[in-house]
Design a protein around this motif. Structure first.
Motif, PDB file in Angstrom:
ATOM      1  N   GLY A  53     -63.498  52.785  26.762  1.00  0.00           N
ATOM      2  CA  GLY A  53     -64.118  52.178  25.588  1.00  0.00           C
ATOM      3  C   GLY A  53     -63.214  51.161  24.915  1.00  0.00           C
ATOM      4  N   ALA A  54     -63.819  50.233  24.169  1.00  0.00           N
ATOM      5  CA  ALA A  54     -63.053  49.232  23.421  1.00  0.00           C
ATOM      6  C   ALA A  54     -62.366  49.892  22.231  1.00  0.00           C
ATOM      7  CB  ALA A  54     -63.971  48.112  22.948  1.00  0.00           C
ATOM      8  N   VAL A  55     -61.184  49.385  21.896  1.00  0.00           N
ATOM      9  CA  VAL A  55     -60.426  49.916  20.761  1.00  0.00           C
ATOM     10  C   VAL A  55     -60.036  48.772  19.831  1.00  0.00           C
ATOM     11  CG1 VAL A  55     -59.539  51.886  22.048  1.00  0.00           C
ATOM     12  CG2 VAL A  55     -58.241  49.753  22.042  1.00  0.00           C
ATOM     13  N   ASP A  56     -59.605  49.131  18.630  1.00  0.00           N
ATOM     14  CA  ASP A  56     -59.212  48.122  17.642  1.00  0.00           C
ATOM     15  C   ASP A  56     -57.821  47.569  17.920  1.00  0.00           C
ATOM     16  OD1 ASP A  56     -61.527  48.191  15.797  1.00  0.00           O
ATOM     17  OD2 ASP A  56     -60.910  50.269  15.505  1.00  0.00           O
ATOM     18  N   PHE A  57     -56.944  48.410  18.468  1.00  0.00           N
ATOM     19  CA  PHE A  57     -55.592  47.944  18.790  1.00  0.00           C
ATOM     20  C   PHE A  57     -55.001  48.790  19.906  1.00  0.00           C
ATOM     21  CE2 PHE A  57     -55.157  51.019  15.330  1.00  0.00           C
ATOM     22  CZ  PHE A  57     -54.149  51.857  15.761  1.00  0.00           C
ATOM     23  N   THR A  58     -54.020  48.209  20.587  1.00  0.00           N
ATOM     24  CA  THR A  58     -53.306  48.858  21.688  1.00  0.00           C
ATOM     25  C   THR A  58     -51.836  48.960  21.303  1.00  0.00           C
ATOM     26  OG1 THR A  58     -54.846  47.951  23.309  1.00  0.00           O
ATOM     27  CG2 THR A  58     -52.701  48.663  24.137  1.00  0.00           C
ATOM     28  N   CYS A  59     -51.150  49.993  21.770  1.00  0.00           N
ATOM     29  CA  CYS A  59     -49.731  50.143  21.428  1.00  0.00           C
ATOM     30  C   CYS A  59     -48.990  50.903  22.515  1.00  0.00           C
ATOM     31  CB  CYS A  59     -49.580  50.868  20.087  1.00  0.00           C
ATOM     32  SG  CYS A  59     -50.113  52.603  20.145  1.00  0.00           S
ATOM     33  N   ARG A  60     -47.655  50.829  22.451  1.00  0.00           N
ATOM     34  CA  ARG A  60     -46.756  51.679  23.221  1.00  0.00           C
ATOM     35  C   ARG A  60     -45.570  52.004  22.322  1.00  0.00           C
ATOM     36  NH1 ARG A  60     -45.717  48.724  28.886  1.00  0.00           N
ATOM     37  NH2 ARG A  60     -44.600  50.659  29.372  1.00  0.00           N
ATOM     38  N   PHE A  61     -44.848  53.097  22.656  1.00  0.00           N
ATOM     39  CA  PHE A  61     -43.755  53.548  21.797  1.00  0.00           C
ATOM     40  C   PHE A  61     -42.550  53.912  22.654  1.00  0.00           C
ATOM     41  CE2 PHE A  61     -41.447  56.946  19.519  1.00  0.00           C
ATOM     42  CZ  PHE A  61     -41.166  56.287  18.326  1.00  0.00           C
ATOM     43  N   PHE A  62     -41.399  53.329  22.301  1.00  0.00           N
ATOM     44  CA  PHE A  62     -40.146  53.543  23.034  1.00  0.00           C
ATOM     45  C   PHE A  62     -39.085  54.042  22.061  1.00  0.00           C
ATOM     46  CE2 PHE A  62     -42.410  49.766  24.648  1.00  0.00           C
ATOM     47  CZ  PHE A  62     -42.825  50.261  25.877  1.00  0.00           C
ATOM     48  N   ALA A  63     -38.396  55.137  22.423  1.00  0.00           N
ATOM     49  CA  ALA A  63     -37.418  55.722  21.494  1.00  0.00           C
ATOM     50  C   ALA A  63     -36.203  56.281  22.225  1.00  0.00           C
ATOM     51  CB  ALA A  63     -38.084  56.802  20.660  1.00  0.00           C
ATOM     52  N   PRO A  64     -35.455  55.443  22.945  1.00  0.00           N
ATOM     53  CA  PRO A  64     -34.277  55.956  23.652  1.00  0.00           C
ATOM     54  C   PRO A  64     -33.198  56.495  22.712  1.00  0.00           C
ATOM     55  CG  PRO A  64     -34.361  53.548  23.721  1.00  0.00           C
ATOM     56  CD  PRO A  64     -35.681  54.009  23.186  1.00  0.00           C
ATOM     57  N   ASN A  65     -33.206  56.061  21.443  1.00  0.00           N
ATOM     58  CA  ASN A  65     -32.201  56.572  20.504  1.00  0.00           C
ATOM     59  C   ASN A  65     -32.348  58.069  20.242  1.00  0.00           C
ATOM     60  OD1 ASN A  65     -30.501  54.435  19.978  1.00  0.00           O
ATOM     61  ND2 ASN A  65     -31.788  53.574  18.378  1.00  0.00           N
ATOM     62  N   ILE A  66     -33.536  58.618  20.482  1.00  0.00           N
ATOM     63  CA  ILE A  66     -33.723  60.063  20.323  1.00  0.00           C
ATOM     64  C   ILE A  66     -34.067  60.714  21.660  1.00  0.00           C
ATOM     65  CG2 ILE A  66     -34.323  59.958  17.881  1.00  0.00           C
ATOM     66  CD1 ILE A  66     -37.276  60.178  18.675  1.00  0.00           C
ATOM     67  N   GLY A  67     -33.739  60.025  22.750  1.00  0.00           N
ATOM     68  CA  GLY A  67     -33.884  60.608  24.073  1.00  0.00           C
ATOM     69  C   GLY A  67     -35.242  60.465  24.712  1.00  0.00           C
ATOM     70  N   ILE A  68     -36.082  59.540  24.220  1.00  0.00           N
ATOM     71  CA  ILE A  68     -37.427  59.356  24.763  1.00  0.00           C
ATOM     72  C   ILE A  68     -37.573  57.895  25.185  1.00  0.00           C
ATOM     73  CG2 ILE A  68     -39.903  59.554  24.316  1.00  0.00           C
ATOM     74  CD1 ILE A  68     -39.170  61.461  21.993  1.00  0.00           C
ATOM     75  N   ASP A  69     -37.461  57.615  26.472  1.00  0.00           N
ATOM     76  CA  ASP A  69     -37.582  56.228  26.925  1.00  0.00           C
ATOM     77  C   ASP A  69     -38.959  55.668  26.572  1.00  0.00           C
ATOM     78  OD1 ASP A  69     -35.014  56.251  27.817  1.00  0.00           O
ATOM     79  OD2 ASP A  69     -35.506  56.386  29.952  1.00  0.00           O
ATOM     80  N   GLU A  70     -40.026  56.423  26.909  1.00  0.00           N
ATOM     81  CA  GLU A  70     -41.369  56.070  26.451  1.00  0.00           C
ATOM     82  C   GLU A  70     -42.130  57.352  26.178  1.00  0.00           C
ATOM     83  OE1 GLU A  70     -45.376  53.381  27.351  1.00  0.00           O
ATOM     84  OE2 GLU A  70     -43.753  53.434  28.823  1.00  0.00           O
ATOM     85  N   VAL A  92     -59.679  52.649  15.613  1.00  0.00           N
ATOM     86  CA  VAL A  92     -59.361  53.363  16.855  1.00  0.00           C
ATOM     87  C   VAL A  92     -58.245  52.630  17.582  1.00  0.00           C
ATOM     88  CG1 VAL A  92     -60.249  54.188  19.067  1.00  0.00           C
ATOM     89  CG2 VAL A  92     -61.733  54.200  17.047  1.00  0.00           C
ATOM     90  N   GLY A  93     -57.175  53.353  17.864  1.00  0.00           N
ATOM     91  CA  GLY A  93     -56.064  52.775  18.613  1.00  0.00           C
ATOM     92  C   GLY A  93     -55.875  53.504  19.923  1.00  0.00           C
ATOM     93  N   TYR A  94     -55.274  52.821  20.897  1.00  0.00           N
ATOM     94  CA  TYR A  94     -55.008  53.394  22.212  1.00  0.00           C
ATOM     95  C   TYR A  94     -53.555  53.198  22.553  1.00  0.00           C
ATOM     96  CZ  TYR A  94     -55.208  54.171  27.271  1.00  0.00           C
ATOM     97  OH  TYR A  94     -54.989  54.640  28.543  1.00  0.00           O
ATOM     98  N   GLN A  95     -52.862  54.303  22.897  1.00  0.00           N
ATOM     99  CA  GLN A  95     -51.477  54.230  23.320  1.00  0.00           C
ATOM    100  C   GLN A  95     -51.447  54.139  24.841  1.00  0.00           C
ATOM    101  OE1 GLN A  95     -48.882  56.587  21.041  1.00  0.00           O
ATOM    102  NE2 GLN A  95     -47.156  56.447  22.434  1.00  0.00           N
ATOM    103  N   ALA A  96     -51.052  52.968  25.343  1.00  0.00           N
ATOM    104  CA  ALA A  96     -51.200  52.642  26.765  1.00  0.00           C
ATOM    105  C   ALA A  96     -49.980  53.058  27.576  1.00  0.00           C
ATOM    106  CB  ALA A  96     -51.464  51.145  26.920  1.00  0.00           C
ATOM    107  N   SER A  97     -49.613  54.323  27.469  1.00  0.00           N
ATOM    108  CA  SER A  97     -48.545  54.880  28.302  1.00  0.00           C
ATOM    109  C   SER A  97     -49.100  55.246  29.673  1.00  0.00           C
ATOM    110  CB  SER A  97     -47.981  56.131  27.628  1.00  0.00           C
ATOM    111  OG  SER A  97     -48.988  57.130  27.546  1.00  0.00           O
ATOM    112  N   GLY A  98     -48.249  55.771  30.547  1.00  0.00           N
ATOM    113  CA  GLY A  98     -48.734  56.202  31.843  1.00  0.00           C
ATOM    114  C   GLY A  98     -49.808  57.262  31.738  1.00  0.00           C
ATOM    115  N   ARG A  99     -49.682  58.118  30.740  1.00  0.00           N
ATOM    116  CA  ARG A  99     -50.697  59.158  30.499  1.00  0.00           C
ATOM    117  C   ARG A  99     -51.875  58.593  29.721  1.00  0.00           C
ATOM    118  NH1 ARG A  99     -49.880  64.183  26.262  1.00  0.00           N
ATOM    119  NH2 ARG A  99     -52.024  64.175  25.503  1.00  0.00           N
ATOM    120  N   GLY A 100     -51.599  57.815  28.696  1.00  0.00           N
ATOM    121  CA  GLY A 100     -52.648  57.232  27.856  1.00  0.00           C
ATOM    122  C   GLY A 100     -53.185  58.235  26.861  1.00  0.00           C
TER     123      GLY A 100
END
Length: 298
Positions: free
Chosen positions: A244-261, A289-297
């Motif tokens: 489905g269409a969403v209002d925005f897409t995002c991804r989140f990266f946090a290597p400073n706390i041990g989470i590459d993505e 509605v937002g979608y986090q476009a990680s490998g899992r999604g």
């Protein structure tokens, strides 16, 4: 620490679980049955809640682990199925309200990004900088795109600039396409929208395809500082959630706390929600509605 097991033990458990965050819950006996419903039933239940990452970092806010903690308490009958659970955390009290049929509602703080938290001078700051909703900037003659609003990404002592962000994301050579999908040769520059009170830095690209194209370099992302880096763009499609269409897409990266993505990051939406509601003109109380476009999604 106030009845908790030693932090080293909590960190070891989180490392063994090896998930983005592991939640630890403890009942607040001094707050039990704050409000009663009948003689033996309770309307509210109060619990302490902490979150640790596999690297041993304790984080201030986590959405999905909070929701999972509430469901675990309801499903194991430690809390009545109609009771609101109030989690006491480093970010304050976070209520989780049961809605029935397995659904629940989280009440999380609004934390829009602000350039002041990156050290930008007050005169260069707006509450929420304008996102690049259109890619129609003209070339200024030296090969770089000239913005019609130079305050979109003011210099800041933190060193978070369009150039450093693009390099950290592996997008320094990202080019705009024309109407036929052919590269124009013009480099795409993200907008630095600021950092929020949770410690996340927000950057905005004009197209969801740019977010998907990111190939982050963890050391460079870490060098930007803060808790993590949120990369977002208007529009998109929830490819792994029904298309489905969403209002925005995002991804989140946090290597400073041990989470590459991170696969899904509820706390990042504390900033994404108010930012895109403002940018897209979504009225208060209406859904975005937002979608986090990680490998899992998600």
């Amino acid at each position: 620490r106030d009845g908790w097991p030693p932090d080293l033990f909590l960190q070891d458990v989180a490392r063994e679980m090896n998930l983005s965050e592991t939640a630890f819950v403890r009942e607040k006996l001094d707050r039990r049955r704050t409000v009663g419903r009948g003689d033996d039933e309770e309307l509210f239940a109060d619990y302490d809640l902490r979150w640790f990452t596999p690297s041993g970092a304790e984080v201030d806010l986590c959405g999905h682990a909070t929701l999972a903690s509430a469901h675990a308490l309801w499903d194991t009958a430690r809390v009545a199925p109609f009771a609101v659970i109030r989690f006491h955390t480093r970010s304050g009290i976070l209520p989780v309200v049961p809605l029935g049929e397995g659904d629940a509602e989280l009440n999380f703080p609004s934390a829009a990004p602000n350039m002041l938290l990156l050290g930008a001078p007050p005169e260069a700051v707006r509450a929420t900088p304008r996102a690049p909703l259109q890619s129609d900037d003209e070339d200024d003659g030296d090969g770089s795109a000239a913005s019609d609003d130079e305050d979109d990404a003011p210099d800041n002592p933190a060193g978070v600039t369009p150039e450093t962000v693009a390099a950290a994301l592996g997008l320094s050579n990202l080019r705009l396409n024309d109407a036929d999908g052919e590269p124009t040769g013009e480099i795409v520059h993200p907008v630095v929208a600021g950092r929020n009170s949770i410690g996340d830095t927000f950057v905005v690209y004009p197209d969801p395809a740019h977010v998907l194209a990111a190939r982050p370099r963890p050391k460079r992302v870490a060098a930007l500082g803060g808790r993590g880096l949120v990369v977002t763009a208007p529009g998109g499609v929830a490819t792994k959630q029904g298309g489905g269409a969403v209002d925005f897409t995002c991804r989140f990266f946090a290597p400073n706390i041990g989470i590459d993505e991170d696969p899904v990051t509820g706390s990042a939406f504390c900033g994404l929600g108010p930012y895109w509601a403002d940018q897209l003109g979504i009225e208060r109380g209406k859904e975005a509605v937002g979608y986090q476009a990680s490998g899992r999604g998600g």
